[in-house]
Design a protein around this motif. Structure first.
Motif, PDB file in Angstrom:
ATOM      1  N   ARG A 136      70.559  17.176  60.682  1.00  0.00           N
ATOM      2  CA  ARG A 136      70.994  18.289  59.800  1.00  0.00           C
ATOM      3  C   ARG A 136      69.987  19.290  60.600  1.00  0.00           C
ATOM      4  NH1 ARG A 136      73.745  19.717  55.762  1.00  0.00           N
ATOM      5  NH2 ARG A 136      72.169  20.468  54.578  1.00  0.00           N
ATOM      6  N   HIS A 137      70.911  20.383  60.972  1.00  0.00           N
ATOM      7  CA  HIS A 137      69.957  21.487  61.346  1.00  0.00           C
ATOM      8  C   HIS A 137      69.455  22.460  60.345  1.00  0.00           C
ATOM      9  CE1 HIS A 137      71.075  20.225  65.401  1.00  0.00           C
ATOM     10  NE2 HIS A 137      72.433  20.521  65.341  1.00  0.00           N
ATOM     11  N   TYR A 138      68.687  23.483  60.816  1.00  0.00           N
ATOM     12  CA  TYR A 138      68.252  24.470  59.783  1.00  0.00           C
ATOM     13  C   TYR A 138      69.305  25.845  59.716  1.00  0.00           C
ATOM     14  CZ  TYR A 138      63.894  21.958  59.962  1.00  0.00           C
ATOM     15  OH  TYR A 138      62.768  21.124  60.120  1.00  0.00           O
ATOM     16  N   ASN A 139      69.913  25.907  58.459  1.00  0.00           N
ATOM     17  CA  ASN A 139      70.739  26.681  58.485  1.00  0.00           C
ATOM     18  C   ASN A 139      70.199  28.213  57.549  1.00  0.00           C
ATOM     19  OD1 ASN A 139      73.149  28.232  57.778  1.00  0.00           O
ATOM     20  ND2 ASN A 139      73.864  26.832  56.144  1.00  0.00           N
ATOM     21  N   PHE A 140      70.365  29.241  58.390  1.00  0.00           N
ATOM     22  CA  PHE A 140      69.807  30.488  57.910  1.00  0.00           C
ATOM     23  C   PHE A 140      71.219  31.486  57.318  1.00  0.00           C
ATOM     24  CE2 PHE A 140      66.488  28.918  60.719  1.00  0.00           C
ATOM     25  CZ  PHE A 140      65.343  28.837  59.965  1.00  0.00           C
ATOM     26  N   CYS A 141      71.707  30.924  56.941  1.00  0.00           N
ATOM     27  CA  CYS A 141      72.962  31.542  57.063  1.00  0.00           C
ATOM     28  C   CYS A 141      72.940  32.481  55.591  1.00  0.00           C
ATOM     29  CB  CYS A 141      74.345  30.823  56.749  1.00  0.00           C
ATOM     30  SG  CYS A 141      75.985  31.910  56.451  1.00  0.00           S
ATOM     31  N   ALA A 142      73.591  33.899  55.325  1.00  0.00           N
ATOM     32  CA  ALA A 142      73.494  34.666  54.256  1.00  0.00           C
ATOM     33  C   ALA A 142      74.282  34.111  53.117  1.00  0.00           C
ATOM     34  CB  ALA A 142      73.590  36.084  54.460  1.00  0.00           C
ATOM     35  N   GLY A 143      75.422  33.256  53.496  1.00  0.00           N
ATOM     36  CA  GLY A 143      76.435  32.758  52.515  1.00  0.00           C
ATOM     37  C   GLY A 143      77.876  32.768  53.036  1.00  0.00           C
ATOM     38  N   PRO A 144      78.282  31.587  52.899  1.00  0.00           N
ATOM     39  CA  PRO A 144      77.561  30.166  51.999  1.00  0.00           C
ATOM     40  C   PRO A 144      76.489  29.763  52.599  1.00  0.00           C
ATOM     41  CG  PRO A 144      80.078  30.181  52.145  1.00  0.00           C
ATOM     42  CD  PRO A 144      79.878  31.271  52.974  1.00  0.00           C
ATOM     43  N   ALA A 145      75.675  29.343  52.104  1.00  0.00           N
ATOM     44  CA  ALA A 145      74.260  29.283  52.403  1.00  0.00           C
ATOM     45  C   ALA A 145      74.101  27.902  52.303  1.00  0.00           C
ATOM     46  CB  ALA A 145      72.998  30.032  51.598  1.00  0.00           C
ATOM     47  N   ALA A 146      72.543  27.123  52.912  1.00  0.00           N
ATOM     48  CA  ALA A 146      72.192  26.074  52.714  1.00  0.00           C
ATOM     49  C   ALA A 146      72.001  25.530  51.354  1.00  0.00           C
ATOM     50  CB  ALA A 146      70.850  26.130  53.442  1.00  0.00           C
ATOM     51  N   LEU A 147      72.330  24.250  51.261  1.00  0.00           N
ATOM     52  CA  LEU A 147      72.297  23.629  49.850  1.00  0.00           C
ATOM     53  C   LEU A 147      71.209  22.447  50.060  1.00  0.00           C
ATOM     54  CD1 LEU A 147      76.025  22.907  48.920  1.00  0.00           C
ATOM     55  CD2 LEU A 147      74.248  24.324  47.692  1.00  0.00           C
ATOM     56  N   PRO A 148      70.630  22.113  49.138  1.00  0.00           N
ATOM     57  CA  PRO A 148      69.384  21.203  48.998  1.00  0.00           C
ATOM     58  C   PRO A 148      69.923  19.690  49.723  1.00  0.00           C
ATOM     59  CG  PRO A 148      69.201  22.486  46.870  1.00  0.00           C
ATOM     60  CD  PRO A 148      70.444  22.762  47.543  1.00  0.00           C
ATOM     61  N   THR A 149      69.190  19.338  50.664  1.00  0.00           N
ATOM     62  CA  THR A 149      69.827  17.970  51.038  1.00  0.00           C
ATOM     63  C   THR A 149      69.732  16.821  49.883  1.00  0.00           C
ATOM     64  OG1 THR A 149      68.886  18.500  53.265  1.00  0.00           O
ATOM     65  CG2 THR A 149      69.147  16.170  52.733  1.00  0.00           C
ATOM     66  N   ALA A 150      68.952  17.000  49.127  1.00  0.00           N
ATOM     67  CA  ALA A 150      68.866  16.163  47.725  1.00  0.00           C
ATOM     68  C   ALA A 150      70.343  16.237  47.040  1.00  0.00           C
ATOM     69  CB  ALA A 150      67.488  15.852  46.934  1.00  0.00           C
ATOM     70  N   VAL A 151      70.484  17.362  46.897  1.00  0.00           N
ATOM     71  CA  VAL A 151      71.834  17.622  46.323  1.00  0.00           C
ATOM     72  C   VAL A 151      73.073  17.324  46.796  1.00  0.00           C
ATOM     73  CG1 VAL A 151      73.239  19.569  45.468  1.00  0.00           C
ATOM     74  CG2 VAL A 151      70.670  19.642  44.854  1.00  0.00           C
ATOM     75  N   LEU A 152      73.101  17.381  48.113  1.00  0.00           N
ATOM     76  CA  LEU A 152      74.238  17.009  48.936  1.00  0.00           C
ATOM     77  C   LEU A 152      74.311  15.458  49.064  1.00  0.00           C
ATOM     78  CD1 LEU A 152      74.153  19.409  51.969  1.00  0.00           C
ATOM     79  CD2 LEU A 152      75.648  19.430  49.949  1.00  0.00           C
ATOM     80  N   GLU A 153      73.121  14.785  49.090  1.00  0.00           N
ATOM     81  CA  GLU A 153      73.231  13.343  49.063  1.00  0.00           C
ATOM     82  C   GLU A 153      73.445  13.086  47.639  1.00  0.00           C
ATOM     83  OE1 GLU A 153      69.605  12.520  52.305  1.00  0.00           O
ATOM     84  OE2 GLU A 153      69.003  12.746  50.186  1.00  0.00           O
ATOM     85  N   ARG A 154      73.227  13.427  46.511  1.00  0.00           N
ATOM     86  CA  ARG A 154      73.575  12.903  45.199  1.00  0.00           C
ATOM     87  C   ARG A 154      75.055  13.164  45.169  1.00  0.00           C
ATOM     88  NH1 ARG A 154      71.374  14.912  39.514  1.00  0.00           N
ATOM     89  NH2 ARG A 154      72.967  13.938  38.106  1.00  0.00           N
ATOM     90  N   ALA A 155      75.484  14.281  45.611  1.00  0.00           N
ATOM     91  CA  ALA A 155      77.070  14.627  45.485  1.00  0.00           C
ATOM     92  C   ALA A 155      77.814  13.584  46.377  1.00  0.00           C
ATOM     93  CB  ALA A 155      77.371  16.044  45.928  1.00  0.00           C
TER      94      ALA A 155
END
Length: 367
Positions: A3-22
């Motif tokens: 997982r790299h570090y995402n500095f995008c203005a949008g669509p932007a980074a989502l919390p890793t914990a949220v992605l793992e739960r999804a």
């Protein structure tokens, strides 16, 4: 998997914990034998998801009981039309504080739909690097509301005050705010606003959803000819389900709200983290002659940090090497160039530490 570090203005980074739960719930949501994205939005299972998301958001922002929370579609850009449609039915004129590109787009849409819009104050004369003062704001005599963009995502200019919305005759009009870039990044006094709207793809969740928080007394000021899908009243009465909503984006937004509550500890803690992140990056920029930020210090955004190199010829190398180092989406918006680091809630402090270290190394090697 890396997982790299995402500095995008949008669509932007989502919390890793949220992605793992999804990910865990993708094929079989809580033993139901199907994915959330396959559920009927009218099913009891999905209605429970939607109701919990709203309850968590209300708790996070302490939303007063006399406000409706709407989960709709079309992004913040659709609200450029929805706001005047919903608030100009009793006459008057839309008023705007113009501090950048997104505010200007909102003005253009109101002018297109209603033939006019009053710019109560603007930072255009200084290139949108310093915001007007509150005392500079002059509403029209027929102002129906004042629209502001407290944080301009592209230019990185943020207001350092909450604008007053009082006409010369003493009448206070509703304050409308596009909070797409800053909502949930810290405490928010919802009661100071008439309407708040925010595209989801920065601090709320994935693209495809827009959040609207509207005060009850503003639900019946709409223009008669307004499209029904734009109606705040209709959306509120239908529980945001006039048509099939963006169900999966709504579900993921709910996971983000839960993460903010349980993992982070609420928006007060989130504000402290965001202040540290922005402070580190601005300190690195200010300590260098190699990098610079154009925004007046009082108006620097904590969410969107633009910066340029002293030698613009090195920008391409900077971006290529940053990406190779796992620092993604640092290219500035096409309208302004340079670099931009968006430090939304889901961007960890470690990402800023890595960016600052890379910037120092690049300067040493190429400065």
């Amino acid at each position: 998997m890396t997982r790299h570090y995402n500095f995008c203005a949008g669509p932007a980074a989502l919390p890793t914990a949220v992605l793992e739960r999804a990910q865990r719930e993708m094929l079989d949501y809580q033993g139901r034998g199907l994915s959330v994205m396959e559920m009927s939005h009218r099913s009891s299972e999905y209605v429970a998801i939607a109701e919990q998301a709203e309850a968590d958001l209300r708790e996070l922002l302490a939303v007063p009981d006399n406000y409706r929370v709407l989960f709709t579609q079309g992004g913040a850009t659709q609200q450029f039309a929805a706001v005047p449609y919903n608030l100009l039915g009793h006459g008057g004129q839309a008023n705007f504080l113009e501090t950048g590109i997104w505010g200007k787009k909102a003005i253009k849409e109101a002018q297109h739909l209603f033939g006019r819009a009053h710019i109560a104050a603007s930072s255009a004369s200084n290139g949108h690097v310093e915001a007007p003062r509150d005392s500079d704001i002059a509403l029209s005599d027929d102002a129906a509301y004042l629209h502001v963009t407290p944080n301009e995502t592209i230019g990185g200019l943020a207001l350092d005050y909450l604008p007053s919305a009082r006409r010369a005759d003493g009448v206070e009009v509703p304050l409308v705010a596009d909070l797409s870039s800053t909502i949930l990044s810290g405490p928010l006094d919802v009661s100071r606003y008439g309407v708040i709207y925010a595209g989801a793809q920065k601090n709320i969740g994935p693209a495809g959803l827009v959040l609207v928080i509207v005060r009850d007394d503003l639900l019946d000021r709409a223009v008669d000819s307004m499209p029904s899908l734009f109606s705040y009243r209709a959306l509120a009465e239908a529980g945001s389900m006039i048509n099939t909503p963006a169900t999966y984006s709504w579900y993921l937004a709910g996971l983000v709200f839960d993460w903010l509550k349980r993992d982070i500890g609420g928006v007060d803690v989130m504000a402290e983290i965001n202040a540290r992140k922005a402070g580190k990056l601005y300190a690195a920029i200010d300590a260098s002659d190699f990098y610079s930020n154009p925004i007046a210090k009082r108006n620097r955004s904590q969410m969107n940090v633009p910066f340029v190199l002293a030698d613009s010829a090195l920008e391409g190398d900077f971006l290529r090497e940053a990406e190779a180092a796992g620092l993604l989406n640092l290219k500035g918006h096409r309208s302004v160039g340079g670099m931009r680091a968006s430090l939304y809630n889901a961007v960890p402090e470690a990402a800023v530490d890595a960016l600052v270290a890379f910037m120092s190394d690049f300067e040493t090697r190429r400065g």
